[in-house]
Scaffold this active site. Sequence first.
Site: not given
Length: 795
Positions: A505, A512, A526, A626
């Site tokens: 990702g 990631v 990450k 979020d």
Amino acid sequence: MEANWSHLLNLLLVLLSPIAFAAGFADTLGKAGNITGDETLVSANGTFTMGFFFLGPSTNKKYYLGIWFSVSSSDAICWVANSERPLSDKTGALVLSDTGSLLLRDGSGQVAWSSNSTIASSSSVEAQLLETGNLVVRDQGSGNVLLWQSFDHPSNTMLSGMKVGKNLWSGAEWHLTSWRSADDPSPGPYRQVLDTSGLPDFVLLDGNATIYRCGPWNGRSFSGVTEALGNTYTDLLTLGVTISPGEISYSYTSKPGAALTRLVVTDDGKVNRVVWDKSSRGWTHQPIFQGPRDPCDDYGKCGSFGLCDVSSVLSFCDCLRGFSPASPSAWSRDTSGCRRNVKLQCSSNGVTTDGFVLVKGVKLPDTHNASVDMGMSMKECRSRCRANCSCLAYAAADIRGGGVPSGCVMWTDNIVDLRYVNHGQDLYLRLAKSELDKDFPLAAVVAPVAFVGAALALFLLIWWRNKTKRNASDGPWSPTMGDLSFDLPTVKMATGDFCQSHVIGEGGFAVVYKGELPDGRTVAVKRLKQSALTDKGRSDFAREVDVMANVRHGNLLRLLAYCNEGGERILIYAFMPNKSLDLYIFGEPSDRARLNWRQRLDIIHGVAHGVAYLHQGSEESVVHRDLKPSNILLDDNWKPKIADFNTAKLFIKDQPDQSDPTIVVSPGYASPEYLQGEMTLKCDVYSFGVILLETLSGQRNSPTKGAISNAREFWQQDRAMALLDPTVPLPLSTPDSEMRSELERYVKIGLLCVQEAPENRPDMSAVVAMLTTRNSDINLLPRAALQNVAAATCT
Ligand SMILES: *[C@@H]1O[C@H](CO)[C@@H](O)[C@H](O)[C@H]1NC(C)=O
Ligand SMILES: *[C@@H]1O[C@H](CO)[C@@H](O)[C@H](O)[C@H]1NC(C)=O
Ligand SMILES: *[C@@H]1O[C@H](CO)[C@@H](O)[C@H](O)[C@H]1NC(C)=O
Ligand SMILES: *[C@@H]1O[C@H](CO)[C@@H](O)[C@H](O)[C@H]1NC(C)=O
Ligand SMILES: *[C@@H]1O[C@H](CO)[C@@H](O)[C@H](O)[C@H]1NC(C)=O
Ligand SMILES: *[C@@H]1O[C@H](CO)[C@@H](O)[C@H](O)[C@H]1NC(C)=O
């Protein structure tokens, strides 16, 4: 283990000969009758059967009289009468004596087992196998007095309505005893008992040694078995502990119409709860609960003042804050426990400078020697503990009040068998003032970095509820942790030197990678992009480490380790193979079908618990800001883990790059006041409500049209069922009316959370309470009033 039973016993059905059926199903044995050979007693509605069965090889069959679930005769014997004196053939018979004793005689008339229940003489005694699986002997002549019941003499199985504990008048004790082996029901070494000293604790013993504790009873569950608060359990049964002058006992009651369930102590020393699955006509393959479940459940694993963390990277055991390993060799830390660094300062007249540090999210330590006062408030508990130099820690004894725990348990000699659990409790540990004033190690590492950007608006906001004074004696987070930092070579090795093929990702701020740790665990790594390493980027990183290292909850993605060597800022998380919730609720029909009705409700519960945990801090709370389905990851059991606690977006592709780094806005999930820049905990409540409605409807919310407006519309029209995504697989066993009322309840809770005015929204702990309590009152505006709200928001 239990699987073996089936082949040992699979001839059992043969024993139930046609003669028994022809004779009809009697549940009662009178004085004139007997049960022999293939005859049985069957309870009124057929749930339980009593009769003879055999164990062992066909060349050496041993016959026992027992009670089993009629549906699964071959693999669930609940009770055995003559467990220590099996009969060698089928010629034995159970009779009821003149004096009210059940007698099991072998073929030669010798008594192999007796219930030893006697009365002077009565012509009207009767034995009956009840629908609960309890075999009772009653004297109908004198007011149906109960002379004897099998529930008072448990084997290895606890059924609904049975008790484990102590009768304080008679001194009698109810406990479960394991079989010696799969084909020998005589008493084995393991016993499940209720430790009634301190708070009642459901304990597994091997001989006299405790090997596992479920944890002290807290009014809702045993402190370490928080599974019991989830839907899987609450749909099935109700737990209860009775504390009265005459009795301290634990029992559970099956809900009417719920699947059959039993709790078994296995011959290999485990306590399992298994459930009958009607559709597969078998016991569920996996127990819904098993204890001990991992190394941290081994009693006293980390010794005195140790704390076990099963997700810790380096070692399961660590010392509580203010303590250090008693033995210099780290390897022996497991057993030798920890020693206090700085002596407590407390004089016999109660004058002290000591304070308390909060250890969050734990199974409370052994309370065997602790003192308990159910009448105290937490405040009194604290001052009582502080005033008594021998008090080392305290905690709430009763957490039924939700946000207002009460009762007081105080430890004076030792803190043993402490571990982290999901949805665990708070423990307050006494420490010398100088220890409390110290910064704990991780904060010291990241503080200088954090400082740089501290003035900026932060993506993860620490919400000071009490801005006036920060009480030094209760640290903001459970400050007990190992050093989570990893060196760069280890991280490089895990990711093949940040190899492109490992990338899973990428977002605006981070890439990631999928990686593998030396111990074989798969992780998500990450790595902040160099372009993101501005002052703000660094401070966000520090913030995420600082917060996440101290946040431990089964519904929050756990930070396993971090690395901040040189120019690198790296976070290491558990890898979530099922990715994020949005892929299923908004995906192709085949993806949507992978999350059924019950799983969706469980996910909603999990998210609610996770957010409530973030919000619950006594002095400061965390606002996620979020929350949305793409930030909710799913583990291999589809359990939700809330992720993304900083700027860099983990696993997210749909995230627009934020040019203004101070505001996070995900359209559709941000509450109206947040869009205006006003920031409270209620912003998360709003986002949660949207997620709830989206998870049920499969429709994305957007500022103009979507999940919320649809839900309001259907609610007004009293057609909540129409909101449900038609591709969601439904449970076959649940009646429509029940599903409908459940769905309505969820929609109602969702609508409560997305109300325009933040003050009208419930707080997260109230949401959790509404979700977990079936019959809770949910006050929503009447449908007519809602219409106005809906109209207002459409304009
Ligand atoms: C059991 O009862 C039957 C008659 O109902 C009788 O013939 C038989 O002898 C009894 N057996 C025993 C062992 O009491
Ligand atoms: C047996 O089942 C019937 C119908 O479901 C129910 O009304 C009755 O209460 C049950 N009896 C027992 C003893 O559970
Ligand atoms: C009944 O009494 C006998 C003799 O006292 C004893 O050996 C036996 O264990 C008792 N049975 C039970 C089930 O308590
Ligand atoms: C357990 O304790 C009892 C009494 O304290 C003792 O008699 C017994 O021998 C002990 N059993 C084992 C297996 O240690
Ligand atoms: C309770 O006290 C007894 C006697 O002092 C001690 O042997 C035992 O280890 C203590 N139990 C716990 C859990 O601290
Ligand atoms: C302190 O606590 C211990 C254990 O509960 C108790 O025995 C003792 O009496 C207490 N001391 C005072 C001064 O209250």
